[in-house]
Design a protein around this motif. Structure first.
Motif, PDB file in Angstrom:
ATOM      1  N   THR A  84       0.828  -1.205   0.000  1.00 38.04           N
ATOM      2  CA  THR A  84       0.000   0.000   0.000  1.00 38.04           C
ATOM      3  C   THR A  84       0.862   1.255   0.000  1.00 38.04           C
ATOM      4  N   SER A  85       1.931   1.256   0.779  1.00 38.55           N
ATOM      5  CA  SER A  85       2.800   2.428   0.876  1.00 38.55           C
ATOM      6  C   SER A  85       3.378   2.806  -0.482  1.00 38.55           C
ATOM      7  N   VAL A  88       0.566   4.604  -2.395  1.00 35.61           N
ATOM      8  CA  VAL A  88       0.326   5.932  -1.834  1.00 35.61           C
ATOM      9  C   VAL A  88       1.471   6.878  -2.187  1.00 35.61           C
ATOM     10  N   GLN A 109      -5.083   6.897  11.425  1.00 38.04           N
ATOM     11  CA  GLN A 109      -5.019   6.297  10.104  1.00 38.04           C
ATOM     12  C   GLN A 109      -3.811   5.356  10.044  1.00 38.04           C
ATOM     13  N   SER A 112       0.838   3.540   6.600  1.00 35.70           N
ATOM     14  CA  SER A 112       1.166   3.507   5.166  1.00 35.70           C
ATOM     15  C   SER A 112       0.393   4.551   4.371  1.00 35.70           C
ATOM     16  N   ASN A 113      -0.692   5.060   4.938  1.00 34.92           N
ATOM     17  CA  ASN A 113      -1.461   6.129   4.300  1.00 34.92           C
ATOM     18  C   ASN A 113      -1.342   7.422   5.097  1.00 34.92           C
ATOM     19  N   ALA A 158      -7.082  11.915   1.876  1.00 33.44           N
ATOM     20  CA  ALA A 158      -6.535  10.556   1.801  1.00 33.44           C
ATOM     21  C   ALA A 158      -7.037   9.761   2.998  1.00 33.44           C
ATOM     22  N   ASP A 189      -7.439   4.320   0.554  1.00 32.01           N
ATOM     23  CA  ASP A 189      -6.780   3.079   0.956  1.00 32.01           C
ATOM     24  C   ASP A 189      -7.884   2.056   1.192  1.00 32.01           C
TER      25      ASP A 189
END
Length: 384
Positions: A84-85, A88, A109, A112-113, A158, A189
């Protein structure tokens, strides 16, 4: 209308799923995914090289399968990513943001986001604006507070579709409408939602949708997917690799360097995307999730919760009203002994997660009503 799902436990090794109420942490491995890996490993053992079409065909199959899962019309808008990182950070590299702008996230959150936006704001002189979870008894939902935080200086919102800690849902259609009003990007995400609940990317129309693949998408650790909308069509990837350039199918001409990328999101795919072992596992996992369907998974999990929700509330356990059914953060009553509760869960062979003050319970189609009853009894026993 599709038929309701019945218990899918036979698709997994029994030991892996018995009492496993922690799918939000990592999915148990499907037998089909393990078989795909074994077949791929055997093939690799028997073959030194890889045919050129195998660098491209399986990648396209995985992209098409993920596109089908999210209702995307163009598989070419899907990129294969390692985490995910990565997805993003790719968006953060291409987001126009300057001094005085703001980027909005929500409290607690997933990192990674968060980190990419924190670094981007610090570098650009922008504000990273965090919308806190509403206090008990306060007016307005979390989504409403999020909408109120958006202004004419907002460059992007985000957030997750489903909050990873407690399962809170955000009103994506309202967020899209409001971000459109101020010409801001909407970055989602979807790691804790895609594969467990229905989603239509053509309906919501985010600028980016990113999902790790090893949770609800039943893939191996180290894979993920990103769908990128038109704002990303001509952007800059975070790495430059051979396979994402135009004409990369022709190995004889790879040294004739190309400025042009492959179409749309292909430029954002990770290098070595043609992983001979992981891709067959990813394809097998996506095929199964597509066969189940997010709406049927949600219905199955909702039925599991219906068995115990009233009793939990009678015990003083907080159960969010507006929530997903596959990921629920339970708020424990004041004074409950956490160590005793953990011991009760362990004694019953139940696996859950602890996120802040919440007990995160994340069932799936391999769980049973009896396991939910054991969860209830463990909490009742710990409460005393």
């Amino acid at each position: 209308m599709s038929s309701p799902l019945v218990l899918q436990r036979d698709l997994f090794p029994f030991k892996a799923v018995a009492g496993y109420l922690n799918g939000a942490s990592r999915a148990p491995q499907l037998k089909a995914v393990a078989a795909a890996a074994q077949h791929a490993l055997h093939w690799r053992t028997e073959n030194a090289g890889m045919p050129i079409p195998e660098f491209f065909g399986p990648v396209q199959e995985a992209r098409e399968s993920f596109a089908r899962l999210i209702g995307a019309k163009e598989a070419e808008r899907v990129a294969l990513i390692p985490a995910t990182s990565y997805g993003v950070s790719t968006v953060a590299k291409n987001l126009p943001v300057g001094k005085g702008d703001n980027i909005i996230v929500v409290e607690d959150q997933f990192p990674s986001n968060y980190y990419a936006w924190s670094v981007l704001c610090a570098d650009a002189g922008a504000e990273l604006r965090t919308v806190k979870r509403p206090a008990p008894g306060s007016t307005g939902s979390w989504s409403e507070h999020l909408l109120d935080a958006i202004d004419e200086n907002t460059a992007a919102v985000a957030v997750a579709n489903v909050h990873w800690a407690d399962g809170s849902l955000f009103d994506l259609k309202a967020l899209r409408a409001r971000t459109n009003d101020v010409d801001a990007w909407l970055v989602l995400d979807a790691t804790q939602s895609i594969g467990a609940m229905p989603f239509d990317v053509e309906d919501v129309q985010p600028d980016a949708l990113i999902a790790g693949g090893y949770k609800w998408l039943m893939g191996p650790y180290g894979c993920g997917y990103a769908w990128y909308g038109p704002r990303m069509d001509n952007g800059q990837p975070i790495e430059e690799n051979w396979i994402n350039r135009a004409g990369s199918e022709d190995f004889r001409n790879l040294v004739n360097y190309q400025d042009e990328y492959r179409p749309l999101a292909s430029r954002y795919c990770v290098g070595q995307q043609s992983n001979f072992l992981m891709l067959p596992m990813q394809i097998a996992g996506l095929a199964q999730v597509n066969a189940w369907g997010g709406d049927r998974i949600q219905a199955y999990c909702a039925n599991l919760w219906s068995v115990i929700t009233d009793q939990l509330q009678e015990l003083g356990v907080g159960v969010p009203a507006d929530r997903a059914h596959h990921l629920v953060g339970l708020s424990l009553p004041a004074g409950m002994n956490r160590d005793r509760l953990v011991a009760e869960f362990n004694r019953r062979g139940l696996h859950v997660s602890y996120r802040g003050d919440a007990v995160r319970v994340s069932p799936n189609v391999y769980n049973t009503e009896e396991e939910m009853m054991q969860l209830l009894m463990a909490i009742a026993k710990a409460r005393g």
